[in-house]
Design a protein around this motif. Structure first.
Motif, PDB file in Angstrom:
ATOM      1  N   PHE A 177      11.253  -4.363  -1.255  1.00 39.88           N
ATOM      2  CA  PHE A 177      10.887  -3.611  -0.051  1.00 39.88           C
ATOM      3  C   PHE A 177      10.407  -2.211  -0.412  1.00 39.88           C
ATOM      4  O   PHE A 177      10.834  -1.618  -1.396  1.00 39.88           O
ATOM      5  N   SER A 178       9.533  -1.692   0.442  1.00 43.63           N
ATOM      6  CA  SER A 178       8.939  -0.375   0.209  1.00 43.63           C
ATOM      7  C   SER A 178       9.899   0.741   0.609  1.00 43.63           C
ATOM      8  O   SER A 178      10.925   0.504   1.244  1.00 43.63           O
ATOM      9  N   ALA A 179       9.496   1.979   0.269  1.00 45.05           N
ATOM     10  CA  ALA A 179      10.281   3.162   0.640  1.00 45.05           C
ATOM     11  C   ALA A 179      10.446   3.240   2.154  1.00 45.05           C
ATOM     12  O   ALA A 179      11.517   3.570   2.667  1.00 45.05           O
ATOM     13  N   GLU A 180       9.389   2.917   2.878  1.00 52.52           N
ATOM     14  CA  GLU A 180       9.439   2.992   4.340  1.00 52.52           C
ATOM     15  C   GLU A 180      10.465   1.992   4.904  1.00 52.52           C
ATOM     16  O   GLU A 180      11.264   2.317   5.779  1.00 52.52           O
ATOM     17  N   SER A 181      10.446   0.772   4.382  1.00 52.12           N
ATOM     18  CA  SER A 181      11.407  -0.247   4.837  1.00 52.12           C
ATOM     19  C   SER A 181      12.832   0.163   4.485  1.00 52.12           C
ATOM     20  O   SER A 181      13.766  -0.060   5.244  1.00 52.12           O
ATOM     21  N   LEU A 182      12.951   0.760   3.324  1.00 56.77           N
ATOM     22  CA  LEU A 182      14.253   1.230   2.860  1.00 56.77           C
ATOM     23  C   LEU A 182      14.795   2.297   3.816  1.00 56.77           C
ATOM     24  O   LEU A 182      15.946   2.250   4.250  1.00 56.77           O
ATOM     25  N   ARG A 183      13.947   3.242   4.160  1.00 54.61           N
ATOM     26  CA  ARG A 183      14.355   4.332   5.045  1.00 54.61           C
ATOM     27  C   ARG A 183      14.821   3.805   6.408  1.00 54.61           C
ATOM     28  O   ARG A 183      15.851   4.215   6.928  1.00 54.61           O
ATOM     29  N   GLN A 184      14.026   2.869   6.939  1.00 51.88           N
ATOM     30  CA  GLN A 184      14.371   2.275   8.229  1.00 51.88           C
ATOM     31  C   GLN A 184      15.772   1.665   8.200  1.00 51.88           C
ATOM     32  O   GLN A 184      16.578   1.856   9.109  1.00 51.88           O
ATOM     33  N   ARG A 185      16.054   0.941   7.123  1.00 51.38           N
ATOM     34  CA  ARG A 185      17.331   0.235   7.005  1.00 51.38           C
ATOM     35  C   ARG A 185      18.481   1.206   6.742  1.00 51.38           C
ATOM     36  O   ARG A 185      19.576   1.032   7.268  1.00 51.38           O
TER      37      ARG A 185
ATOM     38  N   THR B 278      -8.997  -5.153   0.553  1.00 49.54           N
ATOM     39  CA  THR B 278      -8.203  -4.613  -0.562  1.00 49.54           C
ATOM     40  C   THR B 278      -7.421  -3.380  -0.126  1.00 49.54           C
ATOM     41  O   THR B 278      -6.224  -3.250  -0.409  1.00 49.54           O
ATOM     42  N   ALA B 279      -8.098  -2.494   0.595  1.00 48.45           N
ATOM     43  CA  ALA B 279      -7.421  -1.271   1.037  1.00 48.45           C
ATOM     44  C   ALA B 279      -6.263  -1.608   1.974  1.00 48.45           C
ATOM     45  O   ALA B 279      -5.170  -1.035   1.878  1.00 48.45           O
ATOM     46  N   LEU B 280      -6.493  -2.557   2.863  1.00 48.68           N
ATOM     47  CA  LEU B 280      -5.448  -2.887   3.836  1.00 48.68           C
ATOM     48  C   LEU B 280      -4.284  -3.629   3.183  1.00 48.68           C
ATOM     49  O   LEU B 280      -3.127  -3.452   3.556  1.00 48.68           O
ATOM     50  N   ARG B 281      -4.616  -4.459   2.203  1.00 51.82           N
ATOM     51  CA  ARG B 281      -3.558  -5.176   1.502  1.00 51.82           C
ATOM     52  C   ARG B 281      -2.612  -4.163   0.819  1.00 51.82           C
ATOM     53  O   ARG B 281      -1.400  -4.272   0.901  1.00 51.82           O
ATOM     54  N   ASN B 282      -3.209  -3.158   0.179  1.00 50.65           N
ATOM     55  CA  ASN B 282      -2.389  -2.129  -0.467  1.00 50.65           C
ATOM     56  C   ASN B 282      -1.580  -1.337   0.543  1.00 50.65           C
ATOM     57  O   ASN B 282      -0.455  -0.934   0.287  1.00 50.65           O
ATOM     58  N   HIS B 283      -2.179  -1.151   1.707  1.00 47.52           N
ATOM     59  CA  HIS B 283      -1.490  -0.400   2.756  1.00 47.52           C
ATOM     60  C   HIS B 283      -0.239  -1.163   3.230  1.00 47.52           C
ATOM     61  O   HIS B 283       0.831  -0.580   3.397  1.00 47.52           O
ATOM     62  N   VAL B 284      -0.381  -2.462   3.417  1.00 51.23           N
ATOM     63  CA  VAL B 284       0.766  -3.277   3.857  1.00 51.23           C
ATOM     64  C   VAL B 284       1.842  -3.271   2.776  1.00 51.23           C
ATOM     65  O   VAL B 284       3.034  -3.172   3.049  1.00 51.23           O
ATOM     66  N   ARG B 285       1.390  -3.333   1.543  1.00 48.07           N
ATOM     67  CA  ARG B 285       2.325  -3.293   0.422  1.00 48.07           C
ATOM     68  C   ARG B 285       3.159  -2.010   0.464  1.00 48.07           C
ATOM     69  O   ARG B 285       4.359  -2.001   0.259  1.00 48.07           O
ATOM     70  N   LYS B 286       2.493  -0.923   0.765  1.00 48.06           N
ATOM     71  CA  LYS B 286       3.157   0.370   0.795  1.00 48.06           C
ATOM     72  C   LYS B 286       4.090   0.467   2.005  1.00 48.06           C
ATOM     73  O   LYS B 286       5.178   1.017   1.926  1.00 48.06           O
ATOM     74  N   GLN B 287       3.653  -0.067   3.119  1.00 47.37           N
ATOM     75  CA  GLN B 287       4.438   0.034   4.344  1.00 47.37           C
ATOM     76  C   GLN B 287       5.668  -0.873   4.330  1.00 47.37           C
ATOM     77  O   GLN B 287       6.738  -0.468   4.751  1.00 47.37           O
ATOM     78  N   ILE B 288       5.496  -2.110   3.916  1.00 54.93           N
ATOM     79  CA  ILE B 288       6.614  -3.058   4.008  1.00 54.93           C
ATOM     80  C   ILE B 288       7.117  -3.469   2.630  1.00 54.93           C
ATOM     81  O   ILE B 288       8.311  -3.539   2.392  1.00 54.93           O
ATOM     82  N   GLY B 289       6.194  -3.750   1.732  1.00 54.96           N
ATOM     83  CA  GLY B 289       6.582  -4.196   0.397  1.00 54.96           C
ATOM     84  C   GLY B 289       5.637  -5.297  -0.040  1.00 54.96           C
ATOM     85  O   GLY B 289       4.934  -5.882   0.777  1.00 54.96           O
ATOM     86  N   PRO B 290       5.624  -5.570  -1.355  1.00 53.17           N
ATOM     87  CA  PRO B 290       4.668  -6.547  -1.877  1.00 53.17           C
ATOM     88  C   PRO B 290       4.791  -7.928  -1.230  1.00 53.17           C
ATOM     89  O   PRO B 290       3.821  -8.650  -1.115  1.00 53.17           O
ATOM     90  N   LEU B 291       5.988  -8.279  -0.795  1.00 50.71           N
ATOM     91  CA  LEU B 291       6.173  -9.628  -0.251  1.00 50.71           C
ATOM     92  C   LEU B 291       5.398  -9.850   1.039  1.00 50.71           C
ATOM     93  O   LEU B 291       5.156 -10.989   1.427  1.00 50.71           O
ATOM     94  N   ALA B 292       4.994  -8.768   1.701  1.00 47.70           N
ATOM     95  CA  ALA B 292       4.304  -8.913   2.991  1.00 47.70           C
ATOM     96  C   ALA B 292       2.782  -8.857   2.878  1.00 47.70           C
ATOM     97  O   ALA B 292       2.071  -8.980   3.866  1.00 47.70           O
ATOM     98  N   LYS B 293       2.273  -8.656   1.660  1.00 49.61           N
ATOM     99  CA  LYS B 293       0.826  -8.508   1.479  1.00 49.61           C
ATOM    100  C   LYS B 293       0.087  -9.751   1.981  1.00 49.61           C
ATOM    101  O   LYS B 293       0.368 -10.855   1.548  1.00 49.61           O
ATOM    102  N   PRO B 294      -0.891  -9.580   2.898  1.00 46.13           N
ATOM    103  CA  PRO B 294      -1.617 -10.763   3.368  1.00 46.13           C
ATOM    104  C   PRO B 294      -2.382 -11.442   2.236  1.00 46.13           C
ATOM    105  O   PRO B 294      -2.941 -10.772   1.370  1.00 46.13           O
ATOM    106  N   ARG B 295      -2.392 -12.786   2.280  1.00 48.93           N
ATOM    107  CA  ARG B 295      -3.206 -13.532   1.324  1.00 48.93           C
ATOM    108  C   ARG B 295      -4.675 -13.322   1.654  1.00 48.93           C
ATOM    109  O   ARG B 295      -5.494 -13.059   0.788  1.00 48.93           O
ATOM    110  N   ASP B 296      -5.013 -13.434   2.939  1.00 49.20           N
ATOM    111  CA  ASP B 296      -6.395 -13.226   3.388  1.00 49.20           C
ATOM    112  C   ASP B 296      -6.406 -12.182   4.487  1.00 49.20           C
ATOM    113  O   ASP B 296      -5.550 -12.195   5.363  1.00 49.20           O
TER     114      ASP B 296
END
Ligand code: 6R9
Length: 671
Positions: free
Chosen positions: A180-188, A601-619
Motif C-alpha cells: 500500500f502507498s503512503a496515502e493508503s497508510l495515512r488513511q488507515r 502510463t501517467a495515470l497508472r503511476n498516479h494510481v500506484r502512488k495513491q493506492i499502491g502497486p496492487l491497484a494499478k489498472p491493467r488497461d
C-alpha cells in the motif's frame, strides 16, 4: 422477508473461466488412508448439526483459558455477537507460551527463508523469548491495552513477533500490507488513531530493496490532503532488514534492535476478556473508503484454530505447513499467525516472490523443507501453469500430502493442474471459501471426509450455516444460483467496522433479514454442493486482493487530466480479474498528451502512488463518453463487455445508446 431488495450490482459476474463449472462432473473420493487418520470424521457434521453451540463450546475448550467461560453465545445485541464473553485468555499465550509450558519449546515454529537466501530457524522457545522482549519494548514506549499499533513490515519473523507482542499486552494491531502507498497508510493510521507504527527500512522484492520507512515518513508528514502531521503516532519503530539509508526524526524514530533487544525475556501476558479486540484489518468495501474490520479474541481464536485443525488436518509433530499469503492479509493473520501457531505447527515463512531468483523457488523450498501442506491462491497456480510444468517437475514434491486454495474461485483447469502437477495426483485439494469478515474458513471440503469436485468449495464446515438465496431472500433449489448468505452467528465473525456500527449493520445485515450478506454469488449444483461465482457488488478480486471500483475511480479523478473515470474488473487468465479503467480527459486543461498510451502510463503511476502497486489498472482506455443510465449511473456491465471483448449486452436503459458504438469505434481505431 427482505428489508432492502436492492442488492448492489444485482448480478452475478459472468466469468468465462467459470462457465464450464456448469458442466464439470469429475469427483474425487477422499483417500482411504487419510480418512483413517484424519483429525475430522463425518461424525463432526452430525455432532454440529445436533447442537452447534455445544460443538463450538468444545472447540473453544481446546484453547487455553485463564478464566473459563460459562456462556457460549450472547446474541441479544445482534448483529454484534459476544462469544465466550465471561472467559479471559491471551492470544499470544495460546500461540506461544502454551507450547513451551507443555514441553514443546524445542519444536520449530518457523523455517524463515529470506528472498536473498538468508534463513532462520525459530523454535517456539525462541518465539517466546522474542515476543516477551517485544512486549516489554512496546510497554517501554507507552503502548498498552486497547492502544492501536500499525504494522507495515515485510514478510519477516518480526512481523509475526510484532503482532503477537501487541496481542500479548492487549494492544490492537492493524497490519497494513507492504504494497500500500503512503496515502493508503495515512488513511488507515488516522482511522485507527494508531499510537505506534512498526516498520522496516525496507524489504526484498524481486531482487531489489523495496523501501518502507520512507513511505511511513511520507504518510505521517503534512500534505495537501492532510494539512497537519499525523498526531496520533508517537513513535516509529523500525526493523533493520535491508540496511538501506533512511531519514531519521529524532525523538520519534527508534530502531527495533535498540528498543527490543535489551529488554528482559520475561513478561506476564495481559489476560483479556474474550471480546477484547485483537486486531483491525482494513479491506475494500463497496464505497471508496476502506473499512476497518475488527475481530475479538476468544471467538476468533476458536474459529481459526479449529478450522486449521480440521481443514488442514494438521499433525503438528510431523507436518511442515506453508501458507504463502502475506501476513498483511487476513489469510496471513488466520492461517500463518494465529491458527497454525495455536496448533503448534511447524511452518515455512518466505519473504519473497515466486520467481526470484528463478521460477522454481517455491518448489525448491518445498523440496528443501519437506513441506507437507501447501496453502496458496489460484492466481499463483495459474501463473505457474503459464510457466509450465517442466519447472515443478524438476523438484521432489513427494513430501506434499494436502493442498489448499483461497482468495478467489479456482477454475477447474487450475484445480486439475494443481492436483496433478503439484500434488502428484495424490493430494486432496481443499478449496476454502471465507473472507476477512468471517475470520476463518466457512466453506471447504474436509480431507478424509468430503469427496471433491474441481472448482467447488463443496459445503459449509461443521457448525456453520450457509444458504444461497434469491432476491427475495428465499433459498434457491439445487441447480440454481443466487446470493451467498450465512444464517447463524459463528465464533470468528467480525464484530464490526471500527468506529462505525451503522456501516456494519447496513453493509452486511440489511439486505436480507437476519442473514449475513457475504457479497458473493454462488450456485448449488444438483447435489447441493456450492460453487462460488465471484462478487456481486463493485468489489473486484485481483490476484486474491480486494479492490473496489470506486476507490480506483477516486484515485483517477484526483489526477488533473481526468474529468471522469469508470473502472471495471475484467476477466484475466492469470489474476482472475484485472482492473480496466475508462477515462474521459478534460478539455479545459492544456498539455494533455494526445497519445492515449502516454496518458495511460501517467495515470497508472498516479494510481500506484495513491493506492499502491496492487491497484494499478491493467488497461486504461481514453474514451469520449462512458455509458450511463438515464438516472446517471455508470453501466459497468457494458464496460465489462467491452473490456472482455464480448458483444455488448442490453443497451435499452442507456440514456444515449450511441455511446457504446463510439467507445467500440474509438478502441478499434486506437489498436
Ligand atoms: C480469505 C480472503 C474475500 C473474498 C470473498 C470471495 C473471494 C475467497 C474464495 C473466494 C471463491 C474461494 N474468495 N476465497 N471465492 N472461492 N475459495 O480471501 O479474504 O481478502 O476478505 O476476500 O474473496 O469473493 O468474498 P478477503
Amino acid at each position: 422477508m427482505v428489508r432492502d431488495a436492492h442488492v448492489p450490482g444485482g448480478h452475478v459476474p459472468s466469468r468465462h473461466t467459470l462457465e464450464n463449472l456448469h458442466t464439470e462432473t469429475r469427483t474425487f473420493a477422499p483417500l482411504v488412508g487419510m480418512a483413517a487418520h484424519a483429525n475430522a470424521t463425518g461424525y463432526e457434521y452430525k455432532k454440529a448439526k445436533a447442537d452447534s453451540l455445544e460443538y463450538w463450546r468444545e472447540a473453544a475448550l481446546r484453547l487455553s483459558w485463564k478464566q473459563p467461560f460459562t456462556e457460549i453465545l450472547d446474541w441479544s445485541d445482534a448483529p454484534v455477537a459476544r462469544w465466550f464473553h465471561d472467559g479471559t485468555l491471551n492470544a499470544c499465550d495460546n500461540a506461544v507460551d502454551r507450547h513451551v509450558r507443555e514441553g514443546r519449546g524445542d519444536r520449530v515454529a518457523f523455517h524463515f527463508v529470506g528472498e536473498p537466501g538468508d534463513t532462520q530457524t525459530l523454535t517456539y522457545a525462541d518465539m517466546l523469548d522474542r515476543v516477551q522482549r517485544a512486549a516489554n519494548g512496546l510497554l517501554s514506549l507507552g503502548v498498552g491495552k486497547g492502544d492501536r499499533v500499525a504494522i507495515y513490515l515485510p514478510q519477516i519473523p518480526e512481523a509475526v513477533v510484532a503482532m503477537l507482542a501487541c496481542a500479548r499486552i492487549g494492544a490492537i494491531h492493524s497490519v497494513i500490507f507492504g504494497g500500500f502507498s503512503a496515502e493508503s497508510l495515512r488513511q488507515r493510521i488516522d482511522d485507527a488513531e494508531a499510537k505506534l507504527v512498526i516498520t522496516a527500512d525496507g524489504g526484498n522484492r524481486r531482487g531489489a530493496h523495496l523501501a518502507l520507512k520512507p513511505l511511513v515518513d511520507e504518510a505521517l508528514a503534512p500534505t495537501a490532503e492532510h494539512p497537519t502531521a499525523c498526531e496520533s503516532v508517537k513513535h516509529v519503530l523500525t526493523v533493520k532488514r535491508t540496511g538501506q539509508e533512511t531519514a531519521w526524526q529524532d525523538g520519534r524514530d527508534l530502531w527495533w534492535h535498540d528498543v527490543v533487544d535489551p529488554q528482559l525475556p520475561e513478561h506476564e501476558p495481559e489476560w483479556v476478556e474474550a471480546e477484547h479486540p485483537l486486531f483491525i484489518l482494513y479491506t475494500s468495501g463497496t464505497t471508496g473508503t476502506p473499512k476497518g474490520l475488527y475481530h475479538t479474541t476468544g471467538g476468533y481464536l476458536t474459529g481459526v484454530a479449529h478450522t486449521h485443525r480440521i481443514v488442514f488436518d494438521i499433525k503438528p509433530e510431523t507436518d511442515v505447513y506453508w501458507c504463502t499469503a502475506d501476513v498483511g492479509w487476513v489469510t496471513g493473520h488466520s492461517y500463518i499467525v494465529y491458527g497454525p501457531m495455536i496448533n503448534g505447527a511447524t511452518q515455512v515463512l518466505y519473504e519473497g516472490t515466486p520467481n526470484t531468483p528463478h521460477e522454481g523457488r517455491w518448489w525448491e523450498i518445498i523440496q528443501e523443507y519437506k513441506v507437507t501442506i501447501l496453502y496458496t491462491a489460484p492466481t499463483a497456480i495459474r501463473t505457474f501453469m503459464k510457466w509450465g510444468h517442466a519447472i515443478p517437475d524438476q523438484y521432489d514434491l513427494t513430501s506434499l500430502r494436502l493442498l489448499g486454495s483461497v482468495g478467489e474461485p479456482i477454475n477447474p483447469e487450475a484445480w486439475m493442474w494443481y492436483r496433478n502437477v503439484i500434488g502428484g495426483d495424490r493430494c486432496p485439494i481443499v478449496d476454502t471459501w471465507w473472507q476477512t469478515e468471517t475470520g476463518s474458513i466457512l466453506i471447504s471440503p474436509l480431507p478424509g471426509v468430503t469427496a471433491t469436485k474441481p472448482g467447488s468449495a463443496m459445503t459449509a464446515i461443521p457448525g456453520i450455516a450457509v444458504e444461497v438465496v434469491d432476491d427475495s431472500g428465499a433459498p434457491v433449489r439445487n441447480g440454481e444460483g443466487g446470493y451467498l448468505v450465512i444464517t447463524e452467528p459463528w465464533p470468528s465473525m467480525l464484530r464490526g467496522i471500527w468506529g462505525d456500527r451503522h456501516r456494519y449493520q447496513s453493509t452486511y445485515w440489511n439486505h436480507f433479514d437476519g442473514m449475513y450478506f457475504a457479497g458473493d454469488g454462488a450456485k448449488k449444483d444438483v447435489d447441493g454442493d456450492l460453487w462460488l461465482m465471484g462478487r456481486v457488488d463493485d468489489v473486484m478480486n485481483v490476484s486474491g486482493h480486494r479492490l473496489t471500483t470506486t476507490e480506483i475511480e477516486h484515485a483517477l479523478v484526483s489526477h488533473p487530466w481526468v474529468a471522469e473515470a469508470a473502472v471495471v474488473g475484467a476477466n484475466d487468465e492469470i489474476t482472475g480479474q484485472a482492473v480496466v479503467a475508462f477515462v474521459i480527459v478534460r478539455s479545459d486543461v492544456e498539455g494533455i498528451p494526445t497519445d492515449g498510451e502516454a496518458v495511460a502510463t501517467a495515470l497508472r503511476n498516479h494510481v500506484r502512488k495513491q493506492i499502491g502497486p496492487l491497484a494499478k489498472p491493467r488497461d486504461i482506455l481514453v474514451v469520449a463518453e462512458v455509458p450511463k443510465t438515464r438516472s446517471g449511473k455508470i453501466m459497468r456491465r457494458l464496460l465489462r463487455d467491452v473490456a472482455e471483448n464480448r458483444p455488448v449486452g442490453d443497451v435499452t436503459t442507456l440514456a444515449d445508446s450511441s455511446v457504446m458504438d463510439a467507445i467500440r469505434e474509438g478502441l478499434a481505431a486506437g489498436k
